[in-house]
Write a protein that holds these residues in place. Structure first.
Motif, mmCIF file in Angstrom:
data_model
loop_
_atom_site.group_PDB
_atom_site.id
_atom_site.type_symbol
_atom_site.label_atom_id
_atom_site.label_comp_id
_atom_site.label_asym_id
_atom_site.label_seq_id
_atom_site.Cartn_x
_atom_site.Cartn_y
_atom_site.Cartn_z
ATOM 1 N N LEU A 10 38.125 37.818 39.157
ATOM 2 C CA LEU A 10 36.989 36.921 38.913
ATOM 3 C C LEU A 10 35.726 37.710 38.591
ATOM 4 O O LEU A 10 34.915 37.290 37.752
ATOM 5 N N ALA A 11 35.549 38.844 39.235
ATOM 6 C CA ALA A 11 34.388 39.689 38.931
ATOM 7 C C ALA A 11 34.460 40.189 37.483
ATOM 8 O O ALA A 11 33.447 40.208 36.771
ATOM 9 N N GLN A 12 35.638 40.558 37.032
ATOM 10 C CA GLN A 12 35.802 40.996 35.650
ATOM 11 C C GLN A 12 35.540 39.850 34.689
ATOM 12 O O GLN A 12 34.949 40.049 33.612
ATOM 13 N N LEU A 13 35.964 38.639 35.070
ATOM 14 C CA LEU A 13 35.695 37.466 34.237
ATOM 15 C C LEU A 13 34.191 37.257 34.076
ATOM 16 O O LEU A 13 33.700 37.020 32.959
ATOM 17 N N LEU A 14 33.433 37.328 35.191
ATOM 18 C CA LEU A 14 31.981 37.165 35.108
ATOM 19 C C LEU A 14 31.358 38.243 34.227
ATOM 20 O O LEU A 14 30.460 37.963 33.421
ATOM 21 N N TYR A 15 31.836 39.465 34.375
ATOM 22 C CA TYR A 15 31.297 40.561 33.564
ATOM 23 C C TYR A 15 31.570 40.322 32.078
ATOM 24 O O TYR A 15 30.695 40.523 31.236
ATOM 25 N N ASP A 16 32.789 39.897 31.761
ATOM 26 C CA ASP A 16 33.134 39.637 30.362
ATOM 27 C C ASP A 16 32.323 38.489 29.782
ATOM 28 O O ASP A 16 32.065 38.445 28.572
ATOM 29 N N MET A 17 31.935 37.543 30.623
ATOM 30 C CA MET A 17 31.112 36.423 30.167
ATOM 31 C C MET A 17 29.630 36.787 30.077
ATOM 32 O O MET A 17 28.819 35.962 29.668
ATOM 33 N N GLY A 18 29.272 38.000 30.481
ATOM 34 C CA GLY A 18 27.873 38.397 30.461
ATOM 35 C C GLY A 18 27.093 37.863 31.645
ATOM 36 O O GLY A 18 25.851 37.854 31.612
ATOM 37 N N GLN A 19 27.781 37.431 32.704
ATOM 38 C CA GLN A 19 27.129 36.870 33.888
ATOM 39 C C GLN A 19 26.986 37.956 34.954
ATOM 40 O O GLN A 19 27.666 37.969 35.976
ATOM 41 N N ASP A 20 26.108 38.917 34.684
ATOM 42 C CA ASP A 20 25.959 40.048 35.599
ATOM 43 C C ASP A 20 24.740 39.885 36.506
ATOM 44 O O ASP A 20 24.001 40.833 36.760
ATOM 45 N N GLY A 21 24.565 38.670 37.035
ATOM 46 C CA GLY A 21 23.414 38.398 37.894
ATOM 47 C C GLY A 21 23.748 38.504 39.366
ATOM 48 O O GLY A 21 24.618 39.280 39.791
ATOM 49 N N ASP A 22 23.052 37.697 40.184
ATOM 50 C CA ASP A 22 23.180 37.783 41.640
ATOM 51 C C ASP A 22 24.592 37.458 42.112
ATOM 52 O O ASP A 22 25.089 38.084 43.073
ATOM 53 N N GLU A 23 25.243 36.469 41.476
ATOM 54 C CA GLU A 23 26.580 36.079 41.925
ATOM 55 C C GLU A 23 27.565 37.237 41.782
ATOM 56 O O GLU A 23 28.390 37.475 42.669
ATOM 57 N N LEU A 24 27.492 37.963 40.661
ATOM 58 C CA LEU A 24 28.400 39.084 40.462
ATOM 59 C C LEU A 24 28.101 40.199 41.462
ATOM 60 O O LEU A 24 29.018 40.815 42.023
ATOM 61 N N GLU A 25 26.819 40.463 41.721
ATOM 62 C CA GLU A 25 26.463 41.507 42.677
ATOM 63 C C GLU A 25 26.943 41.147 44.082
ATOM 64 O O GLU A 25 27.459 41.994 44.818
ATOM 65 N N ALA A 26 26.791 39.865 44.447
ATOM 66 C CA ALA A 26 27.228 39.439 45.781
ATOM 67 C C ALA A 26 28.743 39.560 45.918
ATOM 68 O O ALA A 26 29.256 40.024 46.950
ATOM 69 N N LEU A 27 29.461 39.144 44.883
ATOM 70 C CA LEU A 27 30.913 39.246 44.943
ATOM 71 C C LEU A 27 31.352 40.712 44.992
ATOM 72 O O LEU A 27 32.257 41.081 45.750
ATOM 73 N N ALA A 28 30.713 41.553 44.174
ATOM 74 C CA ALA A 28 31.073 42.974 44.156
ATOM 75 C C ALA A 28 30.863 43.613 45.526
ATOM 76 O O ALA A 28 31.694 44.425 45.988
ATOM 77 N N LEU A 29 29.749 43.259 46.194
ATOM 78 C CA LEU A 29 29.483 43.815 47.526
ATOM 79 C C LEU A 29 30.563 43.391 48.520
ATOM 80 O O LEU A 29 31.055 44.213 49.311
ATOM 81 N N ARG A 30 30.946 42.119 48.474
ATOM 82 C CA ARG A 30 31.980 41.639 49.387
ATOM 83 C C ARG A 30 33.327 42.299 49.086
ATOM 84 O O ARG A 30 34.111 42.574 50.006
ATOM 85 N N LEU A 31 33.604 42.556 47.822
ATOM 86 C CA LEU A 31 34.856 43.222 47.458
ATOM 87 C C LEU A 31 34.900 44.644 48.005
ATOM 88 O O LEU A 31 35.937 45.105 48.504
#
Length: 412
Positions: free
Chosen positions: A379-400
């Motif tokens: 899902l993190a890769q999906l957000l990155y591919d969509m250009g959605q590199d905001g707070d949601e991606l950072e929060a998910l990456a930290l939890r991962l």
């Protein structure tokens, strides 16, 4: 070049004549002088039939005459060579390239449009003589376009009746390639000035475009209806060919722009209806995909390969929305693009929270936590591919990162 079994490839006809015809048309467009006349005669000499007397340059005794008379005097002895040899070979050459799709490795071969321009120019210089060569090319292109459209539409329809779910699998790129061939036909007919044939070829192209959009819509709706393996395969194949789908959609939007039809309360223009139906199917497919992916991200049982396939479809849908750049772009595409991004960000939040919840649960379930960790990474890769590199991606990456460290520590 296509080869028949056991036979040598058939060579492209009229390659030399095509080069010389383009040069001849250029020479005859310029200022006619005795020296220019010598160039024309030297160019045509290799094409002169044995029984045709060798022409003599008549321009030496015509100094000071108007250009029209000089051109007419030069064409008089050269017309038999142009009419009997050059134009028929140009006809064969264009039919081989545009209809039979033949090519050659020879260097310096002019483009098909250059050859068509030269053919039309020579016929005009001869005041319509040799027009049969132009008509033969036009008729061959028109017949080929009609047969191509019939073969594709009827063949696809038969496949859909035999196997509705798999009819589109692997076909979208082929349909897009066929539409690009129609573009080449349209350019050729425009160059040759064949307005009547051009209208028929445009109609066949629009017909094929609508058919391709209907097939895409059926494939996407098929997975939403039964969610079976065959339907999933058809839907995956359609969206995997996102570049082909973009070609089809852009051709449809061009058709809507070129052939504006008034809509009313009872009838919707066919081109617009095909596009709207396809976009509606894409919207419904996104609902199905988010429903399945959401359950999987929340810990539900789902095969990992299937989970990745669902994410690939979401990624392709988003790419289709973002890459379809056209002045007539439907507004629903912007809405669908935003919706895909928003729901993907929401999924990322759910996946992160669920992963933390599994890690804190007692008793611990490391296998389920690792499964959710892998899905969170996807899902993190999906957000990155969509250009959605905001707070949601950072929060998910930290939890991962925290989850990975915790699982590694527990394993140690």
């Amino acid at each position: 070049m296509p080869m028949r079994s056991g036979r040598a490839p058939v060579p492209l006809r009229g390659a030399k004549e095509a080069r010389d015809a383009v040069t001849l048309a250029r020479l005859l467009r310029g200022t006619i002088t005795p020296l220019r006349g010598d160039e024309v005669l030297a160019l045509l000499e290799p094409h002169r039939p044995r029984l045709v007397p060798k022409p003599v340059n008549p321009l030496g005794a015509m100094l000071g005459q108007p250009q029209g008379r000089l051109l007419e005097a030069l064409l008089r002895p050269t017309a038999p060579i142009i009419l009997d040899v050059l134009l028929p070979r140009l006809r064969d050459h264009l039919i081989d390239r545009v209809v039979h799709n033949k090519s050659t490795a020879e260097d310096g071969l002019p483009g098909a449009l250059e050859v068509a321009t030269a053919l039309r120019a020579l016929v005009a210089l001869l005041r319509g003589a040799g027009r049969g060569a132009v008509l033969s090319v036009v008729s061959a292109i028109e017949a080929d376009a009609r047969a191509d459209a019939d073969r594709l539409v009827r063949g696809e329809t038969s496949a859909a009746e035999d196997d509705p779910a798999g009819a589109t699998a692997g076909a979208m790129d082929g349909l897009a390639h066929a539409l690009l061939r129609f573009e080449a036909r349209r350019l050729m007919l425009e160059t040759l000035g064949a307005t009547v044939a051009l209208r028929d070829v445009v109609y066949q192209s629009r017909r094929l475009t609508r058919h391709a959009l209907r097939r895409a819509a059926e494939a996407m709706d098929g997975f939403g209806a039964d969610r079976g393996i065959k339907a999933l395969h058809a839907s995956l194949a359609t969206l995997a060919s996102v570049d082909g789908l973009l070609v089809v959609a852009l051709r449809n939007l061009d058709d809507q722009e070129e052939h504006r039809e008034e809509a009313n309360a009872f009838v919707e223009p066919a081109d617009r209806k095909a596009m709207n139906d396809c976009l509606s199917a894409a919207w419904r497919l996104s609902d199905t995909l988010f429903d399945l992916v959401g359950k999987a991200a929340n810990g539900g049982d789902l095969d990992e390969l299937l989970f990745e396939a669902l994410l690939r479809q979401l990624r392709s849908l988003h790419q289709f929305c973002t890459d379809l750049d056209h002045a007539g772009r439907p507004a629903v595409l912007d809405t669908l693009e935003r919706r895909l991004a928003e729901r993907s960000r929401a999924l990322a939040g759910i996946a992160g929270e669920r992963l933390v919840g599994i890690l804190l649960a007692r008793p611990a379930d490391p296998a389920k936590a690792r499964r959710l960790l892998a899905r969170g990474q996807s899902l993190a890769q999906l957000l990155y591919d969509m250009g959605q590199d905001g707070d949601e991606l950072e929060a998910l990456a930290l939890r991962l990162v925290v989850a990975r460290d915790a699982l590694n520590h527990a394993a140690a």
